[in-house]
Design a protein around this motif. Sequence first.
Motif, PDB file in Angstrom:
ATOM      1  N   PHE A 147       0.772  -1.213  -0.135  1.00  0.00           N
ATOM      2  CA  PHE A 147      -0.022  -0.035  -0.075  1.00  0.00           C
ATOM      3  C   PHE A 147       0.705   1.125  -0.222  1.00  0.00           C
ATOM      4  O   PHE A 147       1.987   1.506   0.784  1.00  0.00           O
ATOM      5  N   PHE A 148       0.439   2.473  -0.649  1.00  0.00           N
ATOM      6  CA  PHE A 148       1.351   3.297  -1.055  1.00  0.00           C
ATOM      7  C   PHE A 148       0.439   4.826  -0.782  1.00  0.00           C
ATOM      8  O   PHE A 148      -0.580   4.713  -1.418  1.00  0.00           O
ATOM      9  N   LEU A 149       1.078   5.671  -0.090  1.00  0.00           N
ATOM     10  CA  LEU A 149       0.222   6.973  -0.093  1.00  0.00           C
ATOM     11  C   LEU A 149       0.802   7.832  -0.890  1.00  0.00           C
ATOM     12  O   LEU A 149       1.792   8.149  -1.218  1.00  0.00           O
ATOM     13  N   SER A 150      -0.196   9.049  -1.594  1.00  0.00           N
ATOM     14  CA  SER A 150       0.368   9.877  -2.427  1.00  0.00           C
ATOM     15  C   SER A 150      -0.967  10.862  -2.042  1.00  0.00           C
ATOM     16  O   SER A 150      -1.966  10.820  -1.600  1.00  0.00           O
ATOM     17  N   ALA A 151      -0.397  12.070  -2.424  1.00  0.00           N
ATOM     18  CA  ALA A 151      -1.395  13.351  -2.019  1.00  0.00           C
ATOM     19  C   ALA A 151      -1.441  14.181  -3.343  1.00  0.00           C
ATOM     20  O   ALA A 151       0.048  14.578  -4.022  1.00  0.00           O
ATOM     21  N   TYR A 152      -2.454  14.953  -3.784  1.00  0.00           N
ATOM     22  CA  TYR A 152      -2.574  15.978  -4.644  1.00  0.00           C
ATOM     23  C   TYR A 152      -3.181  17.097  -4.050  1.00  0.00           C
ATOM     24  O   TYR A 152      -4.323  17.434  -3.657  1.00  0.00           O
ATOM     25  N   TYR A 153      -2.116  17.930  -3.831  1.00  0.00           N
ATOM     26  CA  TYR A 153      -2.473  19.303  -2.746  1.00  0.00           C
ATOM     27  C   TYR A 153      -3.585  20.168  -3.620  1.00  0.00           C
ATOM     28  O   TYR A 153      -4.368  20.667  -2.914  1.00  0.00           O
ATOM     29  N   PRO A 154      -3.426  20.570  -4.814  1.00  0.00           N
ATOM     30  CA  PRO A 154      -4.384  21.292  -5.353  1.00  0.00           C
ATOM     31  C   PRO A 154      -5.954  21.048  -5.049  1.00  0.00           C
ATOM     32  O   PRO A 154      -6.728  21.878  -5.120  1.00  0.00           O
ATOM     33  N   ARG A 155      -6.201  19.632  -5.164  1.00  0.00           N
ATOM     34  CA  ARG A 155      -7.540  19.305  -4.956  1.00  0.00           C
ATOM     35  C   ARG A 155      -7.875  18.568  -3.623  1.00  0.00           C
ATOM     36  O   ARG A 155      -8.747  17.918  -3.148  1.00  0.00           O
ATOM     37  N   ASN A 156      -6.662  18.765  -2.618  1.00  0.00           N
ATOM     38  CA  ASN A 156      -7.030  18.211  -1.470  1.00  0.00           C
ATOM     39  C   ASN A 156      -7.449  16.671  -1.362  1.00  0.00           C
ATOM     40  O   ASN A 156      -8.319  16.315  -0.772  1.00  0.00           O
ATOM     41  N   ILE A 157      -6.571  15.857  -2.115  1.00  0.00           N
ATOM     42  CA  ILE A 157      -6.901  14.669  -2.316  1.00  0.00           C
ATOM     43  C   ILE A 157      -5.646  13.600  -1.812  1.00  0.00           C
ATOM     44  O   ILE A 157      -4.707  13.989  -1.937  1.00  0.00           O
ATOM     45  N   VAL A 158      -6.129  12.741  -0.991  1.00  0.00           N
ATOM     46  CA  VAL A 158      -4.954  11.836  -0.473  1.00  0.00           C
ATOM     47  C   VAL A 158      -5.451  10.498  -0.927  1.00  0.00           C
ATOM     48  O   VAL A 158      -6.565  10.062  -0.853  1.00  0.00           O
ATOM     49  N   PHE A 159      -4.486   9.755  -1.655  1.00  0.00           N
ATOM     50  CA  PHE A 159      -4.814   8.451  -2.586  1.00  0.00           C
ATOM     51  C   PHE A 159      -3.942   7.160  -1.514  1.00  0.00           C
ATOM     52  O   PHE A 159      -2.974   7.523  -1.021  1.00  0.00           O
ATOM     53  N   LEU A 160      -4.883   6.122  -1.653  1.00  0.00           N
ATOM     54  CA  LEU A 160      -4.043   4.867  -1.030  1.00  0.00           C
ATOM     55  C   LEU A 160      -4.308   3.996  -1.989  1.00  0.00           C
ATOM     56  O   LEU A 160      -5.147   3.438  -2.428  1.00  0.00           O
ATOM     57  N   GLN A 161      -2.896   3.739  -2.693  1.00  0.00           N
ATOM     58  CA  GLN A 161      -2.671   2.805  -3.847  1.00  0.00           C
ATOM     59  C   GLN A 161      -2.621   1.483  -3.191  1.00  0.00           C
ATOM     60  O   GLN A 161      -1.532   1.159  -2.454  1.00  0.00           O
ATOM     61  N   MET A 162      -3.514   0.526  -3.578  1.00  0.00           N
ATOM     62  CA  MET A 162      -3.441  -0.812  -2.853  1.00  0.00           C
ATOM     63  C   MET A 162      -2.871  -1.822  -3.891  1.00  0.00           C
ATOM     64  O   MET A 162      -3.771  -1.940  -4.921  1.00  0.00           O
ATOM     65  N   LYS A 163      -1.909  -2.721  -3.623  1.00  0.00           N
ATOM     66  CA  LYS A 163      -1.262  -3.680  -4.699  1.00  0.00           C
ATOM     67  C   LYS A 163      -1.182  -4.785  -4.018  1.00  0.00           C
ATOM     68  O   LYS A 163      -1.233  -4.966  -2.959  1.00  0.00           O
ATOM     69  N   ASP A 164      -1.124  -5.930  -4.838  1.00  0.00           N
ATOM     70  CA  ASP A 164      -1.146  -7.219  -4.320  1.00  0.00           C
ATOM     71  C   ASP A 164      -2.196  -7.526  -3.408  1.00  0.00           C
ATOM     72  O   ASP A 164      -1.732  -8.102  -2.372  1.00  0.00           O
ATOM     73  N   LEU A 165      -3.556  -7.150  -3.648  1.00  0.00           N
ATOM     74  CA  LEU A 165      -4.325  -7.460  -2.344  1.00  0.00           C
ATOM     75  C   LEU A 165      -4.644  -8.762  -2.144  1.00  0.00           C
ATOM     76  O   LEU A 165      -4.575  -9.729  -2.792  1.00  0.00           O
ATOM     77  N   LYS A 166      -4.769  -8.877  -0.822  1.00  0.00           N
ATOM     78  CA  LYS A 166      -5.091 -10.271  -0.433  1.00  0.00           C
ATOM     79  C   LYS A 166      -6.581 -10.417   0.304  1.00  0.00           C
ATOM     80  O   LYS A 166      -6.996  -9.307   0.712  1.00  0.00           O
ATOM     81  N   PRO A 167      -6.978 -11.616   0.342  1.00  0.00           N
ATOM     82  CA  PRO A 167      -8.564 -11.741   0.916  1.00  0.00           C
ATOM     83  C   PRO A 167      -8.746 -10.988   2.416  1.00  0.00           C
ATOM     84  O   PRO A 167      -9.614 -10.379   2.705  1.00  0.00           O
ATOM     85  N   GLU A 168      -7.343 -10.973   2.963  1.00  0.00           N
ATOM     86  CA  GLU A 168      -7.578 -10.513   4.513  1.00  0.00           C
ATOM     87  C   GLU A 168      -7.440  -8.918   4.520  1.00  0.00           C
ATOM     88  O   GLU A 168      -7.775  -8.136   5.570  1.00  0.00           O
ATOM     89  N   ASP A 169      -7.233  -8.418   3.271  1.00  0.00           N
ATOM     90  CA  ASP A 169      -7.679  -6.793   2.866  1.00  0.00           C
ATOM     91  C   ASP A 169      -8.986  -6.453   2.820  1.00  0.00           C
ATOM     92  O   ASP A 169      -9.117  -5.152   2.879  1.00  0.00           O
TER      93      ASP A 169
END
Length: 124
Positions: A68-90
Motif C-alpha cells: 500500500f502506498f500513500l500519495s497526495a494531490y495538494y491542489p485538490r486536497n486529495i489523499v490516495f491510497l494505492q493498494m497492490k497485491d491485494l489479499k483476501p484479508e485486506d
Amino acid sequence: QVQLVESGGGLVQPGGSLRLSCTHSGFPVDDYIIGWFRQVPGKEREGVACFSWKDGDLYYLDSVKDRFFLSAYYPRNIVFLQMKDLKPEDAAFYYCAAARRTLCSESAANYDYWGQGTQVTVSS
C-alpha cells in the motif's frame, strides 16, 4: 464544514490493485493528518496508513508495507491510497479520517472527522 469523501472501492481478485481516494475540505491541510482505516464486522477499526500534509510524515500498518502506498494531490486536497497485491484479508470497509495534529497516528481515537467509507472486496 468538514467533509471527507472516499471513492475507489470495489471488487478485485487476489493479487489485484485498487486506488482509493479521500477528497477532503473544510479545514487547513497544514494542521491535519489524514488516516486510512479499515473495519470488518465484529472487529475494531484498524489503522492502515497515515499521511501528514505539514511534514510528509507517513505510517503504514506492517501487514500492508510494500503493498500500500500513500500519495497526495495538494491542489485538490486529495489523499490516495494505492493498494497492490491485494489479499483476501485486506477486504474491509475502508475509511479516511482527519485529525488536527502533525504527526501520524494509527489510533482511531485520535481522529476527529470521518468519511462514509468505501467497500473493498477481494475475492476470486
